[in-house]
Design a protein around this motif. Structure first.
Motif, PDB file in Angstrom:
ATOM      1  N   SER A 155       0.827  -1.211   0.000  1.00 36.49           N
ATOM      2  CA  SER A 155       0.000   0.000   0.000  1.00 36.49           C
ATOM      3  C   SER A 155       0.862   1.262   0.000  1.00 36.49           C
ATOM      4  O   SER A 155       0.527   2.251  -0.659  1.00 36.49           O
ATOM      5  CB  SER A 155      -0.980   0.006   1.171  1.00 36.49           C
ATOM      6  OG  SER A 155      -0.308  -0.062   2.391  1.00 36.49           O
ATOM      7  N   GLU A 156       1.996   1.255   0.718  1.00 32.62           N
ATOM      8  CA  GLU A 156       2.896   2.415   0.695  1.00 32.62           C
ATOM      9  C   GLU A 156       3.470   2.632  -0.706  1.00 32.62           C
ATOM     10  O   GLU A 156       3.519   3.765  -1.191  1.00 32.62           O
ATOM     11  CB  GLU A 156       4.064   2.216   1.679  1.00 32.62           C
ATOM     12  CG  GLU A 156       3.681   2.290   3.135  1.00 32.62           C
ATOM     13  CD  GLU A 156       4.826   1.875   4.054  1.00 32.62           C
ATOM     14  OE1 GLU A 156       4.872   2.412   5.168  1.00 32.62           O
ATOM     15  OE2 GLU A 156       5.661   1.024   3.669  1.00 32.62           O
ATOM     16  N   LEU A 157       3.882   1.530  -1.339  1.00 31.36           N
ATOM     17  CA  LEU A 157       4.432   1.648  -2.687  1.00 31.36           C
ATOM     18  C   LEU A 157       3.358   2.115  -3.666  1.00 31.36           C
ATOM     19  O   LEU A 157       3.626   2.956  -4.523  1.00 31.36           O
ATOM     20  CB  LEU A 157       5.031   0.322  -3.160  1.00 31.36           C
ATOM     21  CG  LEU A 157       5.636   0.378  -4.568  1.00 31.36           C
ATOM     22  CD1 LEU A 157       6.757   1.412  -4.658  1.00 31.36           C
ATOM     23  CD2 LEU A 157       6.125  -0.999  -4.998  1.00 31.36           C
ATOM     24  N   THR A 158       2.146   1.619  -3.513  1.00 27.82           N
ATOM     25  CA  THR A 158       1.045   2.045  -4.383  1.00 27.82           C
ATOM     26  C   THR A 158       0.860   3.553  -4.276  1.00 27.82           C
ATOM     27  O   THR A 158       0.743   4.241  -5.295  1.00 27.82           O
ATOM     28  CB  THR A 158      -0.260   1.304  -4.008  1.00 27.82           C
ATOM     29  OG1 THR A 158      -0.064  -0.093  -4.207  1.00 27.82           O
ATOM     30  CG2 THR A 158      -1.423   1.773  -4.858  1.00 27.82           C
ATOM     31  N   GLU A 159       0.846   4.068  -3.056  1.00 24.93           N
ATOM     32  CA  GLU A 159       0.693   5.514  -2.865  1.00 24.93           C
ATOM     33  C   GLU A 159       1.843   6.284  -3.516  1.00 24.93           C
ATOM     34  O   GLU A 159       1.633   7.329  -4.126  1.00 24.93           O
ATOM     35  CB  GLU A 159       0.587   5.855  -1.376  1.00 24.93           C
ATOM     36  CG  GLU A 159      -0.702   5.412  -0.728  1.00 24.93           C
ATOM     37  CD  GLU A 159      -1.954   5.969  -1.411  1.00 24.93           C
ATOM     38  OE1 GLU A 159      -1.971   7.155  -1.810  1.00 24.93           O
ATOM     39  OE2 GLU A 159      -2.921   5.207  -1.560  1.00 24.93           O
ATOM     40  N   GLU A 160       3.052   5.767  -3.384  1.00 20.90           N
ATOM     41  CA  GLU A 160       4.201   6.434  -3.986  1.00 20.90           C
ATOM     42  C   GLU A 160       4.090   6.437  -5.514  1.00 20.90           C
ATOM     43  O   GLU A 160       4.325   7.457  -6.163  1.00 20.90           O
ATOM     44  CB  GLU A 160       5.505   5.759  -3.555  1.00 20.90           C
ATOM     45  CG  GLU A 160       6.722   6.528  -3.993  1.00 20.90           C
ATOM     46  CD  GLU A 160       7.964   6.158  -3.212  1.00 20.90           C
ATOM     47  OE1 GLU A 160       9.054   6.317  -3.781  1.00 20.90           O
ATOM     48  OE2 GLU A 160       7.853   5.729  -2.052  1.00 20.90           O
ATOM     49  N   LEU A 161       3.700   5.296  -6.087  1.00 19.17           N
ATOM     50  CA  LEU A 161       3.571   5.201  -7.542  1.00 19.17           C
ATOM     51  C   LEU A 161       2.442   6.093  -8.060  1.00 19.17           C
ATOM     52  O   LEU A 161       2.552   6.671  -9.140  1.00 19.17           O
ATOM     53  CB  LEU A 161       3.360   3.747  -7.971  1.00 19.17           C
ATOM     54  CG  LEU A 161       4.515   2.790  -7.669  1.00 19.17           C
ATOM     55  CD1 LEU A 161       4.174   1.381  -8.117  1.00 19.17           C
ATOM     56  CD2 LEU A 161       5.812   3.262  -8.300  1.00 19.17           C
ATOM     57  N   ILE A 162       1.376   6.211  -7.285  1.00 18.98           N
ATOM     58  CA  ILE A 162       0.289   7.125  -7.646  1.00 18.98           C
ATOM     59  C   ILE A 162       0.816   8.558  -7.615  1.00 18.98           C
ATOM     60  O   ILE A 162       0.554   9.355  -8.509  1.00 18.98           O
ATOM     61  CB  ILE A 162      -0.927   6.944  -6.714  1.00 18.98           C
ATOM     62  CG1 ILE A 162      -1.609   5.599  -6.988  1.00 18.98           C
ATOM     63  CG2 ILE A 162      -1.925   8.090  -6.887  1.00 18.98           C
ATOM     64  CD1 ILE A 162      -2.654   5.193  -5.951  1.00 18.98           C
ATOM     65  N   GLY A 163       1.592   8.885  -6.583  1.00 18.66           N
ATOM     66  CA  GLY A 163       2.186  10.205  -6.474  1.00 18.66           C
ATOM     67  C   GLY A 163       3.124  10.531  -7.639  1.00 18.66           C
ATOM     68  O   GLY A 163       3.200  11.676  -8.080  1.00 18.66           O
TER      69      GLY A 163
END
Length: 164
Positions: free
Chosen positions: A141-149
């Motif tokens: 979930s942290e990586l998903t947020e970073e990739l979305i960012g």
């Protein structure tokens, strides 16, 4: 007259294909003629029996487990709108290598394995996101947020991560 099982199998095949944004001719094109539109269409209508071997090959082509194609069972239904994990390769190219290098190498490896070099987007599996999370030393979930960012992953991907 197709059996109910053949119709259900066909409906799942069609759902997976359409989720990936492919027409029947798109399947033929993307597979470089390996999967003929008329054959895939007949599988989807239940007019033609599909062997276990062909079903496994088709699942591999679509990038899904065979269980996703089979009617019944406990696997999630692909008939509903399931969020995709789609990497924007054009945006990825614009990011600094120190930030996106591991993702770019991972994406290049997947493209090589699939022989898919359209260069615009790349669908990845949840397992791929888990592997990338380990590489980046983050939770999925942290990586998903970073990739979305970064603009590499659509915000809809958050829903896919909720399924972990």
């Amino acid at each position: 007259m197709p059996s109910e099982y053949a119709k259900a199998l066909g409906a799942r095949l069609r759902a997976i294909r359409t989720q990936q944004g492919l027409s029947l001719h798109g399947v033929e094109e993307k597979s470089r003629g390996r999967w003929k539109a008329v054959v895939v269409g007949s599988y989807e209508r239940g007019d033609r029996a599909v062997t276990v071997q062909k079903l496994a090959e088709l699942a591999d082509f679509y990038g899904v487990p065979v269980s996703e194609l089979l009617p019944g069972g406990a696997s999630p239904s692909p008939l509903g709108p399931t969020p995709k994990l789609v990497i924007d390769l054009e945006r990825l190219q614009q990011l600094p290598k120190d930030k996106a290098g591991p993702l770019a190498r991972y994406a290049a490896t997947i493209q090589s394995q699939r022989g898919d070099y359209n260069g615009k987007v790349l669908s990845i599996r949840q397992e791929d996101l888990r592997s990338l999370a380990v590489i980046y030393d983050k939770s999925p979930s942290e990586l998903t947020e970073e990739l979305i960012g970064w603009g590499v992953l659509d915000p809809e991907a958050r829903r896919a991560v909720e399924a972990f």
